[in-house]
Design an enzyme around this catalytic site. Structure first.
Site, PDB file in Angstrom:
ATOM      1  N   GLY A 131       3.063  27.585  -7.392  1.00 41.95           N
ATOM      2  CA  GLY A 131       3.011  26.977  -6.073  1.00 41.95           C
ATOM      3  C   GLY A 131       3.266  25.485  -6.161  1.00 41.95           C
ATOM      4  N   SER A 133       6.589  23.819  -4.305  1.00 40.85           N
ATOM      5  CA  SER A 133       7.260  23.358  -3.090  1.00 40.85           C
ATOM      6  C   SER A 133       6.413  23.589  -1.849  1.00 40.85           C
ATOM      7  CB  SER A 133       8.581  24.103  -2.909  1.00 40.85           C
ATOM      8  OG  SER A 133       9.464  23.771  -3.937  1.00 40.85           O
ATOM      9  N   GLU A 248      10.953  24.744 -19.069  1.00 46.68           N
ATOM     10  CA  GLU A 248      11.388  25.447 -17.867  1.00 46.68           C
ATOM     11  C   GLU A 248      12.880  25.284 -17.613  1.00 46.68           C
ATOM     12  OE1 GLU A 248       9.125  24.359 -14.381  1.00 46.68           O
ATOM     13  OE2 GLU A 248      10.655  25.207 -13.079  1.00 46.68           O
ATOM     14  N   GLU A 366      21.442  17.720  -7.814  1.00 50.43           N
ATOM     15  CA  GLU A 366      21.393  16.285  -7.527  1.00 50.43           C
ATOM     16  C   GLU A 366      20.179  15.631  -8.193  1.00 50.43           C
ATOM     17  OE1 GLU A 366      22.050  18.722  -5.398  1.00 50.43           O
ATOM     18  OE2 GLU A 366      24.138  18.239  -4.987  1.00 50.43           O
TER      19      GLU A 366
END
Lengths: 379, 323
Positions: A131, A133, A248, A366
């Site tokens: 959890g 975002s 990750e 980005e």
């Protein structure tokens, strides 16, 4: 200037045996009837397969035996992961628990939490979600607003997470919450272990453009958790989260998501392909070969105790761009209906629709390029 | 890098930096010879360093990084293959046409690097493998690649040639991949320095997000070329370099397009001038992309190999070359 120092990788002596073990397991357990399930297979959950993998000792491979792990080396684990992904094995159910959550609990969790959750993760029975975002904190993660506050010895959680992959399959969430009222940006954040069946936790599906259900919204409405739900140090959540990022971002799942399509392209090409298809296969193979060395180089550095954050970011950016480019290149090189029924077409059509997400999940292109630019001394 | 590699790298880089800073001459080559660099891969019992392909790739990368206008790469590979049969500086070439009957070669060798002054040349042999010839038997037609590096065509009539089992075309490709990796890193470093210094609209170019993202993309390509070159050297050292060299040269070639385009783009017009030192790097990169096999050659080699083995062998073969 040398931005990426490659490692001379010595693959473990056990690698051939591990590969054979995984290949046999996949042959015995993976239904290859629908070729779409072989693509992007780390997002395909199959608890039955996860349990088989756990029983074979191939989850939690580097964890201590006292928590159900197998104390194998990081590169042995890497060999197993790349074999599973290249074979299109449905590893989505346990992927997050194996990659992050188990290791996080072993490192920062209370003894009680480790004993409660980690052995089940290693058996392929307990699954996790992340959890991070929130509606106003997508790429800008430090804008977290969901809160956890003290109430006597307990914690009370309120707020919302979004884009939570596999929340509907997971038993636990590692949630990043704001624990210091009035704190800003990446200060005052802490990580919590939230059982998904805790009262006050609710899940709402988000259906993606393919009609699939991976994402969810997760709501916390006065969720009461005991003191030991805190993972690690109060206020240290940001550092704990970012410490995991190299692992990750650099794993084989960051470049192998479209390999099932390359394999179908080779099958369709046959022994005597036309020049354009042959050239495309050569090019995609060269890229796969290179990314594999880059990704494994990071695994070697992490195993040595380094945190190669910049190099790991490069692997993700290159790897995601590669796995995202494959569908378009295949569509341009071969006349095939992406609606099927040919296997090549089915996988192509599936990945054409899925691949936009490859450069969004786990840090957008980005954001990654911004991190690399900072590493180059431009910001 | 291990300790010995660190030592070789420091020595080579200091020397190449020094030699690149001034106009090269005969004495420049003497400086290379005096530290014994061309003997890097010659066995220690023949007076060489006894180095392996990973050691060599470190030196070749640095030669590319410094845009060194001297044939240290070619001489090192030639010496490793000559195994003491010739004195003097050797060189290599990517192609030969003609006939090799017994030990007599009639025909031409094309693209021989720095042939003037070379004592011997290693080139692909008609019908497979390589051959080594005394340059005293050659008539030399001078030419150069687009970066101005000497590349000659050599004519031989009834020349004595010795067959070698090595695949000089592949070894040349490995070397060029390493040089490409170095020249890309150097172009990137030059670009980063330039955009930090050059101001437009009241701030350094480096502060524009478009410029940052371009150079981040460039850095990833340079990284890929570096990893590919080292991976191929490792594979060659294990005695099974075919797959890896094809993949590495192809990957390095593809990095050239992105890297050179972005290096020139962020430099603007100044980078396009003869005066500014970007072109010794970028023109070499464009030349090296063709030398010892362009994209179509290596993608064809790799594609054929993979298709002949079939879809279900793709991953097994890819991992078998490293296990």
């Amino acid at each position: 200037m040398q931005t990426f120092v490659p490692e001379s990788i010595t693959w473990p002596d056990t690698a051939p045996a591990l590969r054979a073990q995984v290949r046999a397991l996949v042959a015995a357990h993976v239904d290859r009837g629908d070729p779409r399930r072989l693509a992007n297979s780390w997002a395909v959950p199959d608890p039955r397969f996860s349990r088989a993998l756990g029983a074979a000792g191939l989850i939690g491979m580097t964890w201590p035996q006292s928590y159900g792990g197998h104390e194998r080396s990081p590169l042995e684990r890497y060999v197993v992961l790349e074999e599973l992904l290249a074979a299109g094995a449905p590893v989505g159910a346990h992927w997050i628990a194996d990659r992050q959550t188990g290791a996080l609990l072993i490192r920062y969790g209370t003894e009680e939490a480790r004993e409660r959750w980690v052995p089940g993760m290693a058996r392929g029975e307990i699954y996790a979600c992340i959890g991070l975002s929130e509606p106003n904190a997508g790429s800008d993660l430090a804008s977290v607003r969901a809160t956890a506050r003290h109430d006597g010895d307990d914690w009370i959680l309120d707020g919302q997470k979004v884009w939570t992959t596999n929340a509907h399959h997971a038993h636990v969430m590692i949630a990043l919450m704001r624990t210091e009222e009035g704190s800003e940006r990446n200060a005052g954040l802490s990580q919590f272990l939230v059982p998904m069946d805790a009262p006050g936790v609710s899940i709402r599906p988000i259906i993606d453009l393919t009609g699939g259900h991976d994402f969810n919204e997760v709501f916390f409405d006065g969720v009461r958790l005991p003191a030991n739900a805190l993972v690690g140090v109060e206020g240290d959540g940001w550092r704990q989260v970012t410490a995991e990022l190299s692992l990750e971002r650099s794993g084989p799942e960051r470049y192998l998501s479209s390999t099932a399509l390359l394999i179908e392209l080779i099958r369709r090409a046959g022994a005597h392909p036309d020049t354009a298809v042959r050239a495309l296969i050569g090019r995609l193979a060269a890229e796969t070969w290179t990314l594999r060395l880059m990704s494994a180089s990071i695994a070697v550095k992490i195993a040595r105790g380094e945190d190669p954050a910049l190099e790991a970011t490069m692997v993700k950016d290159l790897g995601n761009s590669f796995e995202q480019a494959i569908p378009e290149l295949v569509q341009a090189a071969v006349e095939v209906d992406p609606a099927g029924p040919e296997p090549l077409g089915l996988v192509l059509g599936h990945l054409l629709q899925l691949s936009p997400s490859f450069s969004l999940r786990g840090g957008t292109r980005e954001i990654l390029k911004g991190i690399i630019a900072r590493g180059l001394g431009l910001r | 890098m291990n300790e010995q590699q660190q030592m070789i790298a420091e020595m080579a880089d200091d020397l190449f930096a020094d030699l690149s800073a001034r106009k090269t001459s005969d004495s420049s080559w003497e400086a290379i010879e005096s530290v014994g660099l061309p003997s890097l891969m010659v066995d220690a019992d023949r007076g060489g360093f006894g180095g392996n392909w990973c050691d060599a790739v470190i030196v070749f990368r640095l030669a590319g990084y410094r845009a060194l206008a001297l044939p240290v790469v070619e001489a090192t590979i030639a010496a490793a293959l000559a195994d003491g049969a010739f004195d003097g500086r050797g060189t290599i070439a990517p192609a030969a046409e003609g006939t090799l009957a017994g030990d007599r070669f009639d025909g031409t060798i094309t693209g021989a690097a720095w042939a003037e002054g070379a004592a011997y040349v290693v080139a692909p042999a008609p019908g497979g493998g390589s051959m080594i010839l005394d340059m005293a038997q050659a008539s030399i037609g001078g030419a150069a690649n687009i970066a101005g590096e000497p590349r000659a065509n050599l004519a031989f009539q009834g020349a004595t040639a010795r067959r070698l089992p090595a695949d000089i075309f592949a070894l040349g490709a490995l070397a060029r991949a390493a040089q490409i990796a170095g020249a890309l890193d150097a172009s990137l470093a030059m670009s980063v320095a330039y955009v930090n210094e050059r101001k437009q609209f009241g701030r350094p170019l480096a502060k524009f997000q478009a410029v940052q993202q371009s150079l981040a993309t460039f850095a990833c390509e340079a990284a890929a070329a570096n990893c590919a070159a080292l991976g191929a050297a490792q594979a060659q050292g294990r005695g099974d370099g075919d797959y890896a060299i094809a993949a590495a040269k192809l990957r390095a070639n593809r990095a050239v397009g992105v890297g050179t385009a972005l290096a020139h783009q962020v430099h603007g017009a100044i980078g396009f001038t003869h005066e500014y030192p970007l072109h010794p790097l970028t023109r070499r990169l464009w030349a090296w992309r063709s030398e010892f096999g362009g994209d179509s050659h290596w993608s064809g080699v790799l594609g054929d190999r993979i298709c002949a083995r079939g879809a279900d062998q793709f991953w097994a073969d890819l991992t078998a070359v490293t296990d």
